[in-house]
Design a protein around this motif. Structure first.
Motif, PDB file in Angstrom:
ATOM      1  N   ILE A  17      44.274  51.804  32.774  1.00 11.48           N
ATOM      2  CA  ILE A  17      43.852  50.502  33.290  1.00 11.48           C
ATOM      3  C   ILE A  17      45.074  49.781  33.851  1.00 11.48           C
ATOM      4  N   ARG A  18      45.023  49.435  35.133  1.00  5.53           N
ATOM      5  CA  ARG A  18      46.075  48.629  35.742  1.00  5.53           C
ATOM      6  C   ARG A  18      45.627  47.177  35.795  1.00  5.53           C
ATOM      7  N   THR A  19      46.489  46.296  35.337  1.00  9.96           N
ATOM      8  CA  THR A  19      46.153  44.880  35.277  1.00  9.96           C
ATOM      9  C   THR A  19      47.316  44.047  35.812  1.00  9.96           C
ATOM     10  N   GLY A  20      47.072  42.741  35.941  1.00  9.11           N
ATOM     11  CA  GLY A  20      48.166  41.804  36.077  1.00  9.11           C
ATOM     12  C   GLY A  20      48.767  41.581  34.698  1.00  9.11           C
ATOM     13  N   PRO A  21      49.661  40.614  34.532  1.00  3.32           N
ATOM     14  CA  PRO A  21      50.199  40.321  33.194  1.00  3.32           C
ATOM     15  C   PRO A  21      49.063  40.012  32.223  1.00  3.32           C
ATOM     16  N   ILE A  22      49.049  40.693  31.078  1.00  2.00           N
ATOM     17  CA  ILE A  22      47.950  40.545  30.129  1.00  2.00           C
ATOM     18  C   ILE A  22      48.084  39.227  29.368  1.00  2.00           C
ATOM     19  N   ARG A  23      46.983  38.489  29.296  1.00  2.82           N
ATOM     20  CA  ARG A  23      46.919  37.240  28.541  1.00  2.82           C
ATOM     21  C   ARG A  23      46.046  37.507  27.307  1.00  2.82           C
ATOM     22  N   LEU A  24      46.708  37.594  26.158  1.00  2.00           N
ATOM     23  CA  LEU A  24      45.999  37.924  24.928  1.00  2.00           C
ATOM     24  C   LEU A  24      44.999  36.832  24.571  1.00  2.00           C
ATOM     25  N   GLY A  25      43.819  37.258  24.125  1.00  2.00           N
ATOM     26  CA  GLY A  25      42.794  36.319  23.714  1.00  2.00           C
ATOM     27  C   GLY A  25      42.020  35.697  24.854  1.00  2.00           C
ATOM     28  N   GLU A  26      42.271  36.148  26.085  1.00  2.00           N
ATOM     29  CA  GLU A  26      41.584  35.612  27.255  1.00  2.00           C
ATOM     30  C   GLU A  26      40.922  36.742  28.039  1.00  2.00           C
ATOM     31  N   VAL A  27      40.103  36.366  29.018  1.00  2.00           N
ATOM     32  CA  VAL A  27      39.497  37.350  29.912  1.00  2.00           C
ATOM     33  C   VAL A  27      40.542  37.796  30.921  1.00  2.00           C
ATOM     34  N   ASN A  28      40.741  39.136  31.042  1.00  3.33           N
ATOM     35  CA  ASN A  28      41.679  39.697  32.007  1.00  3.33           C
ATOM     36  C   ASN A  28      40.916  40.545  33.015  1.00  3.33           C
ATOM     37  N   ARG A  29      41.310  40.496  34.272  1.00 10.71           N
ATOM     38  CA  ARG A  29      40.696  41.303  35.318  1.00 10.71           C
ATOM     39  C   ARG A  29      41.537  42.553  35.564  1.00 10.71           C
ATOM     40  N   THR A  30      40.877  43.676  35.762  1.00  9.86           N
ATOM     41  CA  THR A  30      41.602  44.913  36.055  1.00  9.86           C
ATOM     42  C   THR A  30      41.782  45.080  37.560  1.00  9.86           C
ATOM     43  N   GLU A  31      42.883  45.731  37.936  1.00 10.67           N
ATOM     44  CA  GLU A  31      43.102  46.096  39.331  1.00 10.67           C
ATOM     45  C   GLU A  31      42.495  47.458  39.639  1.00 10.67           C
ATOM     46  N   SER A  32      42.538  48.341  38.649  1.00 14.31           N
ATOM     47  CA  SER A  32      41.931  49.671  38.812  1.00 14.31           C
ATOM     48  C   SER A  32      41.734  50.289  37.445  1.00 14.31           C
ATOM     49  N   THR A  33      40.797  51.213  37.348  1.00 12.17           N
ATOM     50  CA  THR A  33      40.587  51.992  36.129  1.00 12.17           C
ATOM     51  C   THR A  33      40.400  53.455  36.508  1.00 12.17           C
TER      52      THR A  33
END
Length: 321
Positions: A17-33
């Motif tokens: 899973i490629r993401t932006g900077p992960i924000r723990l405890g929040e909704v994160n959007r993926t760039e690719s899986t």
């Protein structure tokens, strides 16, 4: 080319899973899986097969979700000698953030019936004739003991086949006690074996040479951006990796091990083999997946990989009288 067997006792489906900077405890959007059939031994096998070797893959594979593995075996022309076990092969999630940070969420793997371990031992013994090398890579399923791993190493060495090991923790300790031909620890894993921090190049080199003294002929120490040390029978080389943009480090160590084994089996000069393997590992971190020796700039990456002789004296500044 050589006939090689890789043994993966705890393979996995890798969910990258490629993401932006992960924000723990929040909704994160993926760039690719991306979901890939993997496991350290399978990764090594893919590289070696791509380099022209005749590779058989074996180990323990869940029967309920084997389709992705069968596809990879066919695409890479790998001979399938896995023992099927009840249930599913585990899924590992690998979260890749900008700047190359990777967070692994690894599953434990299925519990292995005793009859499956017996079948694997018999299969391993039957596959050994004619092999030029065996690679045992990765973690152990929950109820497979480190002592069983050591038994596999002893079995292979008794048949005069070189065996290379890449694992960690208690499995690494037990495996090293069985004296594999070669081992590829990272600096943390080598420190665990040495029983003390290895926070300087000198300390890492001394530990690698100590493993040589204790009967492990080849020690490939990967230290990330700091490069690679290869200690072989008491002498050492160091390679400085070329600078590349890091996307994912997943599979880099497996690529390094495969590249090193390719050079050894091809009877290349040591400098050439280390340069090739280090450059191939650097190529792999630029994308998800193992290294590609067919990359357009791979020759340039090799030229940018600096290899030098290494000794304790050269690191400490000491001179011999």
């Amino acid at each position: 080319m050589a006939r090689i067997l890789t043994l993966t006792l705890n393979p996995a489906l890798d969910l990258a899973i490629r993401t932006g900077p992960i924000r723990l405890g929040e909704v994160n959007r993926t760039e690719s899986t991306r979901l890939d059939a993997a496991g350290k031994g399978i990764n090594v096998a893919r590289v070696l097969a791509g380099l022209g070797h005749d590779v058989t893959v074996s180990g323990l594979l869940g029967a309920d979700n084997e389709t992705a593995f069968l596809r990879v075996f066919a695409e890479c022309k790998l001979r399938d000698a896995f023992i099927r076990v009840p249930g599913e092969t585990r899924i590992n999630a690998k979260l890749s953030e900008p700047e190359g940070r990777v967070t692994d969420l690894n599953g434990p793997g299925p519990r292995i019936p005793a009859h499956a371990m017996e079948a694997l031992t018999e299969r391993l013994a039957s596959l050994l004739p004619g092999l030029e090398a065996v690679v045992i890579s990765g973690s152990l399923p929950p109820n497979v003991t480190p002592e069983k791993l050591a038994e596999f190493i002893t079995l292979v060495r008794a048949r005069q086949v070189p065996v290379w090991l890449d694992t960690s923790g208690a499995a690494l300790m037990a495996g090293l006690a069985a004296r594999p031909s070669g081992v590829k620890p990272n600096e943390t894993e080598l420190a665990d074996w040495a029983g003390r921090p290895l926070d300087t190049p000198e300390a890492r080199l001394r530990a690698a040479l100590r493993l040589n003294d204790e009967g492990v002929d080849d020690v490939i120490l990967s230290a990330g951006a700091e490069g690679v040390i290869w200690a072989q029978r008491g002498s050492a080389l160091a390679a400085a990796s070329p600078r590349v943009s890091v996307v994912s480090t997943v599979g880099a160590g497996d690529t390094l091990l495969a590249g090193m084994l390719h050079g050894v089996l091809s009877q290349w000069p040591r400098e050439r083999g280390l340069r090739f393997a280090t450059a191939l590992a650097a190529e792999s971190v630029r994308h998800i997946g193992v290294g590609n020796p067919g990359a357009e700039d791979f020759e340039l990456l090799q030229k940018q990989t600096l290899v030098r002789s290494l000794s304790v004296d050269s690191l400490t500044g000491e001179t011999r009288g």
